[in-house]
Design a protein around this motif. Sequence first.
Motif, PDB file in Angstrom:
ATOM      1  N   PRO A 137      -4.211   3.799  14.820  1.00  0.00           N
ATOM      2  CA  PRO A 137      -4.806   2.990  15.888  1.00  0.00           C
ATOM      3  C   PRO A 137      -4.933   3.784  17.183  1.00  0.00           C
ATOM      4  N   TYR A 138      -5.986   3.481  17.906  1.00  0.00           N
ATOM      5  CA  TYR A 138      -6.160   4.082  19.226  1.00  0.00           C
ATOM      6  C   TYR A 138      -5.201   3.411  20.212  1.00  0.00           C
ATOM      7  N   VAL A 139      -4.442   4.229  20.933  1.00  0.00           N
ATOM      8  CA  VAL A 139      -3.526   3.721  21.950  1.00  0.00           C
ATOM      9  C   VAL A 139      -4.103   4.109  23.306  1.00  0.00           C
ATOM     10  N   GLY A 140      -4.673   3.136  24.003  1.00  0.00           N
ATOM     11  CA  GLY A 140      -5.321   3.403  25.272  1.00  0.00           C
ATOM     12  C   GLY A 140      -4.337   3.510  26.421  1.00  0.00           C
ATOM     13  N   PRO A 141      -4.831   3.815  27.609  1.00  0.00           N
ATOM     14  CA  PRO A 141      -3.968   3.903  28.791  1.00  0.00           C
ATOM     15  C   PRO A 141      -3.307   2.563  29.070  1.00  0.00           C
ATOM     16  N   VAL A 172      -2.071  -3.114  26.083  1.00  0.00           N
ATOM     17  CA  VAL A 172      -0.703  -3.637  26.106  1.00  0.00           C
ATOM     18  C   VAL A 172      -0.057  -3.268  24.779  1.00  0.00           C
ATOM     19  N   CYS A 173       0.691  -2.165  24.781  1.00  0.00           N
ATOM     20  CA  CYS A 173       1.237  -1.656  23.524  1.00  0.00           C
ATOM     21  C   CYS A 173       2.689  -1.220  23.706  1.00  0.00           C
ATOM     22  N   GLY A 174       3.454  -1.325  22.617  1.00  0.00           N
ATOM     23  CA  GLY A 174       4.823  -0.847  22.634  1.00  0.00           C
ATOM     24  C   GLY A 174       4.881   0.670  22.710  1.00  0.00           C
ATOM     25  N   GLU A 175       6.083   1.171  22.890  1.00  0.00           N
ATOM     26  CA  GLU A 175       6.274   2.617  23.036  1.00  0.00           C
ATOM     27  C   GLU A 175       6.274   3.348  21.700  1.00  0.00           C
ATOM     28  N   GLU A 176       6.463   2.613  20.603  1.00  0.00           N
ATOM     29  CA  GLU A 176       6.675   3.242  19.308  1.00  0.00           C
ATOM     30  C   GLU A 176       5.448   3.107  18.407  1.00  0.00           C
ATOM     31  N   VAL A 177       5.033   4.219  17.838  1.00  0.00           N
ATOM     32  CA  VAL A 177       3.987   4.236  16.815  1.00  0.00           C
ATOM     33  C   VAL A 177       4.651   4.696  15.523  1.00  0.00           C
ATOM     34  N   THR A 183       0.851  -1.186   0.000  1.00  0.00           N
ATOM     35  CA  THR A 183       0.000   0.000   0.000  1.00  0.00           C
ATOM     36  C   THR A 183       0.892   1.243   0.000  1.00  0.00           C
ATOM     37  N   PRO A 184       0.327   2.452  -0.038  1.00  0.00           N
ATOM     38  CA  PRO A 184       1.180   3.645   0.088  1.00  0.00           C
ATOM     39  C   PRO A 184       1.987   3.676   1.386  1.00  0.00           C
ATOM     40  N   GLY A 185       1.577   2.921   2.400  1.00  0.00           N
ATOM     41  CA  GLY A 185       2.422   2.740   3.580  1.00  0.00           C
ATOM     42  C   GLY A 185       2.344   3.821   4.632  1.00  0.00           C
ATOM     43  N   GLU A 186       1.297   4.638   4.614  1.00  0.00           N
ATOM     44  CA  GLU A 186       1.192   5.709   5.610  1.00  0.00           C
ATOM     45  C   GLU A 186       0.349   5.303   6.819  1.00  0.00           C
ATOM     46  N   GLN A 187      -0.255   4.102   6.792  1.00  0.00           N
ATOM     47  CA  GLN A 187      -0.994   3.648   7.962  1.00  0.00           C
ATOM     48  C   GLN A 187      -0.022   3.386   9.114  1.00  0.00           C
ATOM     49  N   LYS A 188      -0.471   3.674  10.326  1.00  0.00           N
ATOM     50  CA  LYS A 188       0.407   3.554  11.487  1.00  0.00           C
ATOM     51  C   LYS A 188       0.217   2.214  12.191  1.00  0.00           C
ATOM     52  N   MET A 189       1.308   1.767  12.812  1.00  0.00           N
ATOM     53  CA  MET A 189       1.333   0.510  13.531  1.00  0.00           C
ATOM     54  C   MET A 189       1.918   0.730  14.927  1.00  0.00           C
ATOM     55  N   VAL A 190       1.592  -0.191  15.839  1.00  0.00           N
ATOM     56  CA  VAL A 190       2.170  -0.156  17.183  1.00  0.00           C
ATOM     57  C   VAL A 190       2.764  -1.540  17.438  1.00  0.00           C
ATOM     58  N   PRO A 191       4.019  -1.775  17.036  1.00  0.00           N
ATOM     59  CA  PRO A 191       4.598  -3.113  17.180  1.00  0.00           C
ATOM     60  C   PRO A 191       4.703  -3.533  18.646  1.00  0.00           C
ATOM     61  N   LEU A 192       4.397  -4.800  18.896  1.00  0.00           N
ATOM     62  CA  LEU A 192       4.460  -5.366  20.243  1.00  0.00           C
ATOM     63  C   LEU A 192       5.164  -6.706  20.158  1.00  0.00           C
TER      64      LEU A 192
END
Length: 297
Positions: free
Chosen positions: A266-270, A226-231, A188-197
């Motif tokens: 993606p939504y990154v919750g508390p 439960v999410c990594g620090e990097e988006v 894809t164009p690759g602009e969608q964000k990810m939160v690797p865990l």
Amino acid sequence: MSGVLVTGASGFLGRHVMRELLGLNVPVFSLVRAGRPLEAFQNFPTICDNGDVIKLSEDIGRHNITNVIHVATIYPANETGGNAVNILNANLLFGGKILEASRLAGVTGFINIGTFSQFAEYGNVRPNSLYAATKQAFSELLSYYADWHNLNALTLILYDLYGPGDTRPKLLPELISAAKTGKWIDATPGEQKMVPLHVQDAVSAVVLALNNLRLDQKFRNPNLFVCGEEVLTVRELARVVERGSGQPMNVRWGARPYRSNQLMVPYVGPKFSGWNPRINIAQGVEQLLREWDESTG
């Protein structure tokens, strides 16, 4: 010590959870559906599910199981027709059977694995696939058991899971393969964000949740993120792989369109209180590159 039952122990996350709990000398059992080859469960201690809720509850009670970790799920790329029925059966009806068997057996604690794709960008519930919708529906079912049957329950919301031994057709293994072989990838164009865990960080969250349940803290199925620090965007992830491998990526950006239900941010919750990730994406990619070299060397 009371026992723990893990569903989905033949899958990527389930295998890692089983190995961790066995290493901690926890009496842990994997749930195996009748007819499944036991080889997929790597000689884990097992309990067989033949479809009978009463029989399953008796087996759970006989092994003194007081906590369930529900990891089992299916997530096919195509969600129509027969696959839709499989998703409904596996992610909702099967989970409901585990809940009822747990209630009958006197299970006191239940850890559910949820997904960030149950939520829209600002945190409102808006599943973007049948898979995510069934995960949300099961969470509602779990809340019923927590409220009305005194089940101590929580849901861990996981993000883009990766790590060693991952044979799923996911983006990061594909990028690693491309970096090592030089093959081209249509993306894809690759602009969608990810939160690797990293999977080991996910496992540490599961262990912490289990310890909290065993301390008799009362949970009525909250969502614990439960999410990594990097988006980072998919393009940024590809650059991390490039830096780690020292090889340019052969990617045709924009050769494929975004999915119609693509979640761009993606939504990154508390974050789950008391838990912190330990493996950043650069370290995780380095580990995967070493794994590739060892498997092909």
